[in-house]
Write an enzyme that holds these catalytic residues in place. Structure first.
Site, PDB file in Angstrom:
ATOM      1  N   THR A  12       0.587  -1.218  -0.083  1.00 39.56           N
ATOM      2  CA  THR A  12      -0.063   0.263  -0.120  1.00 39.56           C
ATOM      3  C   THR A  12       0.665   1.307   0.062  1.00 39.56           C
ATOM      4  OG1 THR A  12      -0.153  -0.165   2.354  1.00 39.56           O
ATOM      5  CG2 THR A  12      -1.776  -0.863   1.072  1.00 39.56           C
ATOM      6  N   GLY A  72       8.008  -9.936  -1.871  1.00 32.10           N
ATOM      7  CA  GLY A  72       8.088 -10.644  -2.888  1.00 32.10           C
ATOM      8  C   GLY A  72       9.305 -11.501  -2.566  1.00 32.10           C
ATOM      9  N   ASN A 112      14.506  -8.955   0.344  1.00 26.29           N
ATOM     10  CA  ASN A 112      13.122  -9.287   1.108  1.00 26.29           C
ATOM     11  C   ASN A 112      12.976  -8.286   2.137  1.00 26.29           C
ATOM     12  OD1 ASN A 112      11.578 -11.010   3.202  1.00 26.29           O
ATOM     13  ND2 ASN A 112      10.575 -10.947   1.011  1.00 26.29           N
ATOM     14  N   ASP A 113      11.613  -7.662   2.081  1.00 28.24           N
ATOM     15  CA  ASP A 113      11.636  -6.672   3.064  1.00 28.24           C
ATOM     16  C   ASP A 113      11.416  -7.502   4.751  1.00 28.24           C
ATOM     17  OD1 ASP A 113       9.249  -8.123   2.783  1.00 28.24           O
ATOM     18  OD2 ASP A 113       7.856  -6.292   2.685  1.00 28.24           O
ATOM     19  N   HIS A 165       4.313 -18.974   5.109  1.00 27.78           N
ATOM     20  CA  HIS A 165       3.675 -19.932   4.349  1.00 27.78           C
ATOM     21  C   HIS A 165       4.317 -21.211   4.675  1.00 27.78           C
ATOM     22  CE1 HIS A 165       2.121 -17.212   1.440  1.00 27.78           C
ATOM     23  NE2 HIS A 165       3.175 -16.530   1.292  1.00 27.78           N
ATOM     24  N   CYS A 175      -4.330 -21.099   0.316  1.00 28.65           N
ATOM     25  CA  CYS A 175      -3.223 -20.021   0.338  1.00 28.65           C
ATOM     26  C   CYS A 175      -2.768 -19.338  -1.038  1.00 28.65           C
ATOM     27  CB  CYS A 175      -2.175 -20.371   1.222  1.00 28.65           C
ATOM     28  SG  CYS A 175      -1.010 -18.916   1.501  1.00 28.65           S
ATOM     29  N   CYS A 177       0.010 -18.921  -2.036  1.00 32.31           N
ATOM     30  CA  CYS A 177       1.001 -19.355  -2.406  1.00 32.31           C
ATOM     31  C   CYS A 177       0.978 -20.579  -3.080  1.00 32.31           C
ATOM     32  CB  CYS A 177       1.978 -19.519  -1.491  1.00 32.31           C
ATOM     33  SG  CYS A 177       1.603 -20.887  -0.338  1.00 32.31           S
ATOM     34  N   CYS A 182      -1.476 -22.388   5.406  1.00 35.59           N
ATOM     35  CA  CYS A 182      -0.434 -21.775   5.810  1.00 35.59           C
ATOM     36  C   CYS A 182      -0.688 -20.909   6.875  1.00 35.59           C
ATOM     37  CB  CYS A 182       0.250 -20.898   4.855  1.00 35.59           C
ATOM     38  SG  CYS A 182       1.004 -21.743   3.253  1.00 35.59           S
ATOM     39  N   GLU A 184      -0.169 -17.827   7.236  1.00 33.41           N
ATOM     40  CA  GLU A 184      -0.544 -16.559   6.844  1.00 33.41           C
ATOM     41  C   GLU A 184      -2.231 -16.563   6.595  1.00 33.41           C
ATOM     42  OE1 GLU A 184       0.022 -14.293   2.717  1.00 33.41           O
ATOM     43  OE2 GLU A 184       1.718 -14.459   4.084  1.00 33.41           O
TER      44      GLU A 184
END
Length: 319
Positions: A12, A72, A112-113, A165, A175, A177, A182, A184
């Site tokens: 976002t 990602g 990756n964040d 995941h 999920c 993925c 998962c 998530e």
């Protein structure tokens, strides 16, 4: 003092700033994440880097790198977005390092964040001085970062630690993925909202309308608020989220033997009481020799953790 341009790319918003080696954020901007094409995002990154470099020249700021953290699957070694996330449109197969190399001659880091979150917490935050830890970011999804013996675990090309995941129920919900059940799907903001919608769809229509006339607009925030009021359906959903998260964390502790679990993300920040609930459940169900003494904390750096970690890659890598 050395400074780095930090860029934290989320579904976002995109946070950018100039960050010092002590984690001080000297300048900061928040941009809505473009939702049309990946070219829009890349153009925003180029513009941002150019503006910060100009500002640094004007104010005699010693910039040493550009550091980017993104949602990602990231090819860490080659600076590429391999496959993105459903929250960012068209965010696949993008050579970020090559794209920005025409804008700056500074070294460019991409990860990756959740890994950049782990870098910030390990170097400057709740995990400073702790060399074996697991980081979980609870928000729209669930991200994971692992530090083992002082080093971030990335795997072959950077895809390791997709902890959100990890399946805790092979008969569970689908999920995005491609797997089922998962963590998530139960304990992320999206998962909690989806599980609540299922509850609402199974109860009397009149009662459902009294909760919300637009269940498609439901978010986890409402579910947590209903849980506070004692709404049974909301309590079931939150209890399920705590259970899924706890079993997942037990799996992580059994696998990585950390001494600390650090939570970040909007969901964790807004509901800190969850951490104590998870801690108690993990202690009850995990292998005693492994779960005993594993602390659980919320991020010390707060909402700037991802931005700071993105910028900090140059210093973490050089140690």
């Amino acid at each position: 003092m050395e400074y780095s341009i930090g860029i934290d790319i989320g579904g976002t918003k995109i946070a950018t700033g100039i960050v010092g080696q002590q984690g001080n954020v000297r300048y900061k901007r928040i941009h809505p994440t473009p939702n049309s094409t990946n070219r829009e995002i890349v153009d925003l990154l180029k513009q941002t880097v150019s503006e910060y470099m100009k500002l640094a020249t004007e104010e005699n700021i010693n910039l040493v790198s550009v550091g980017i953290g993104s949602a990602g699957q990231i090819d860490y070694k080659n600076g590429r977005i391999l496959s993105g996330t459903v929250n960012i449109k068209d965010w696949n197969n993008i050579d970020i390092r090559e794209s920005l190399s025409h804008t700056t001659n500074l070294p460019i880091y991409l990860d990756n964040d959740a890994n950049t979150f782990a870098i910030a917490e390990h170097q400057l935050g709740s995990g400073k001085g702790v060399d074996d830890l697991v980081c979980l970011t609870l928000g729209t999804g669930i991200g994971g970062g692992i530090v083992s013996d002082g080093n971030v675990i990335r795997g072959k090309w950077g895809g390791a630690a997709e902890l959100g995941h990890m399946s805790v129920n092979f008969n569970g919900p689908d999920c995005n993925c491609g797997s089922k059940g998962c963590i998530e799907t139960y304990a992320s903001g999206t998962g909690i909202a989806n599980r609540m919608r299922e509850k609402l769809n199974s109860i009397d229509a009149g009662k459902r309308i009294s909760y919300t006339e637009h269940p498609d607009m439901l978010t986890s925030k409402e579910v947590f608020e209903w849980n506070k009021t004692g709404l049974p359906e909301a309590k079931e959903v939150i209890d399920q989220a705590i259970t899924a998260l706890s079993f997942g964390i037990v799996n992580m502790i059994h696998t990585f033997n950390p001494s600390l679990i650090i939570f970040g993300g909007g969901l964790a920040e807004a509901n800190r009481w969850l951490i104590e609930e998870v801690q108690n459940k993990v202690n009850a169900i995990g292998m005693p020799s492994l779960v005993k003494g594993v602390e659980m904390k919320v991020s010390k750096l707060g909402y700037d953790t991802g931005l700071i970690g993105a910028a900090y890659q140059v210093w973490a890598t050089s140690k």
